[in-house]
Design a protein around this motif. Sequence first.
Motif, PDB file in Angstrom:
ATOM      1  N   SER A   1      -1.885   1.051  -9.944  1.00 56.81           N
ATOM      2  CA  SER A   1      -1.958   1.682  -8.635  1.00 56.81           C
ATOM      3  C   SER A   1      -3.054   2.739  -8.630  1.00 56.81           C
ATOM      4  CB  SER A   1      -0.605   2.317  -8.289  1.00 56.81           C
ATOM      5  OG  SER A   1      -0.682   3.103  -7.117  1.00 56.81           O
TER       6      SER A   1
ATOM      7  N   SER B   1       2.292  -3.310 -13.340  1.00 53.76           N
ATOM      8  CA  SER B   1       1.742  -2.878 -12.054  1.00 53.76           C
ATOM      9  C   SER B   1       0.719  -1.778 -12.285  1.00 53.76           C
ATOM     10  CB  SER B   1       2.844  -2.384 -11.114  1.00 53.76           C
ATOM     11  OG  SER B   1       3.500  -1.235 -11.637  1.00 53.76           O
TER      12      SER B   1
ATOM     13  N   GLU C   1       0.805  -1.210   0.000  1.00 53.05           N
ATOM     14  CA  GLU C   1       0.000   0.000   0.000  1.00 53.05           C
ATOM     15  C   GLU C   1       0.842   1.264   0.000  1.00 53.05           C
ATOM     16  OE1 GLU C   1      -2.440   0.725   3.369  1.00 53.05           O
ATOM     17  OE2 GLU C   1      -0.963   0.004   4.818  1.00 53.05           O
TER      18      GLU C   1
ATOM     19  N   HIS D   1       6.197   2.042  -7.575  1.00 53.14           N
ATOM     20  CA  HIS D   1       5.195   2.472  -8.552  1.00 53.14           C
ATOM     21  C   HIS D   1       4.812   3.922  -8.310  1.00 53.14           C
ATOM     22  CE1 HIS D   1       1.751   1.626 -11.356  1.00 53.14           C
ATOM     23  NE2 HIS D   1       1.390   2.782 -10.814  1.00 53.14           N
TER      24      HIS D   1
ATOM     25  N   VAL E   1      -0.329  -0.217  -4.458  1.00 55.34           N
ATOM     26  CA  VAL E   1      -0.259  -1.058  -5.652  1.00 55.34           C
ATOM     27  C   VAL E   1      -1.501  -1.945  -5.656  1.00 55.34           C
ATOM     28  CG1 VAL E   1       1.004  -2.892  -6.845  1.00 55.34           C
ATOM     29  CG2 VAL E   1       2.256  -1.037  -5.701  1.00 55.34           C
ATOM     30  N   GLU E   2      -2.330  -1.802  -6.674  1.00 52.91           N
ATOM     31  CA  GLU E   2      -3.593  -2.525  -6.717  1.00 52.91           C
ATOM     32  C   GLU E   2      -3.455  -3.906  -7.359  1.00 52.91           C
ATOM     33  OE1 GLU E   2      -7.573  -3.065  -5.842  1.00 52.91           O
ATOM     34  OE2 GLU E   2      -6.292  -1.385  -5.276  1.00 52.91           O
TER      35      GLU E   2
ATOM     36  N   TYR F   1       1.106   5.720  -3.830  1.00 53.16           N
ATOM     37  CA  TYR F   1      -0.224   5.167  -3.625  1.00 53.16           C
ATOM     38  C   TYR F   1      -0.184   3.638  -3.630  1.00 53.16           C
ATOM     39  CZ  TYR F   1      -1.726   9.924  -4.715  1.00 53.16           C
ATOM     40  OH  TYR F   1      -1.901  11.280  -4.709  1.00 53.16           O
TER      41      TYR F   1
ATOM     42  N   GLY G   1       3.167   1.706  -2.128  1.00 52.94           N
ATOM     43  CA  GLY G   1       3.627   1.859  -3.509  1.00 52.94           C
ATOM     44  C   GLY G   1       4.874   1.087  -3.856  1.00 52.94           C
TER      45      GLY G   1
END
Length: 353
Positions: free
Chosen positions: A283, A281, A241, A262, A267-268, A265, A243
């Motif tokens: 985000s 990646s 979370e 990344h 990383v989703e 923020y 990044g």
Amino acid sequence: MEASLGEIPFGIDFHPLKELVAVSLITGDLHLYKYNTDGSSLQRCLDLHAHAESCRTVRFINGGQAVATGSKDCSILATDVETGSVIARLENAHENAINSLINLTESTVATGDDEGCIKVWDTRQRSCSGSINAHEDYISDMNFVSDSMKLLTTSGDGTLSVCNLRTYKVQTRSEFSEDELSSVVVMKNGRKVICGSQGGTLLLYSWGFFKDCSDRFVDLSPNSVEAMLKLDEDRLITGSENGLISLVGILPNRIIQPIAEHSEYPVEGLAFSHDRRFLGSISHDQMLKLWDLNEILQGSENAAKGQDASSDSDSDGMDVDDNPSHSKKGTKTKNANKGGAGFSGSNNFFADL
């Protein structure tokens, strides 16, 4: 390489054969991007408003001929990769928002929803093969072990479930974890199952002994581990979370090194290209980034060597618990952004596929 998505992304997947990457967005849109193998270009080739609500998950299916998406609106969409035309749409595929989708075989996929229900779909027979009520909260991730026909699932209820896809039953379930579990991978040649958590702790389970974890790795705490990818049997890549994208060794457990940042923020999602040349990646910074995997891993090989794999001293029997425990549902709220032997069934799906 990078591209601005314009909105927050939820899902990412690479084509199994071509230089294509798909991204699903909070707006319900689906984007496809072409990239060059020399890393010089990343261009959007499809922008489709796939769903009325957020498009949470995306996977290329049927050998890459189509791309499937699952949405908060409870629907599944299949889109032709070449033409961008809609192949089929299944409204109300689940009773609740769809949060996860993975490939099982060339012709079967599994979907998981916000209330812990998992469904298996046969795209050739155009049917739902079966369903499993595996959890009490949203399905955060799934991992299929084809040799044993087991589907491993993690959930916001803080448990890991082992689902038998021959019987469509939960074979065993872990005890409740204090944190929501966000991701799952299988390592050490099938002997270890690793789960990421909202608290940043990695939970290590020995195959066949899923009631309680055999080890915990806390060095990534307190940043939530949002995504994980297995690099090889001894190393995985995590997206957190904060990044950071990190290379992590398992047994011995250690952060080998951060390999990319990344953004600031979370990383989703993370994904490998079909040839593992690139790491993708996404985000909350609304960017898609492709990293040259060889380049970002440079310098980590020597750090990974010299560690004795025999450090894994757990007794790794293969007997699986027969009776799943009924774990108490976790008190944490679900992520606000996300919210027999064969496959056979009768519910119509992909009627035009």
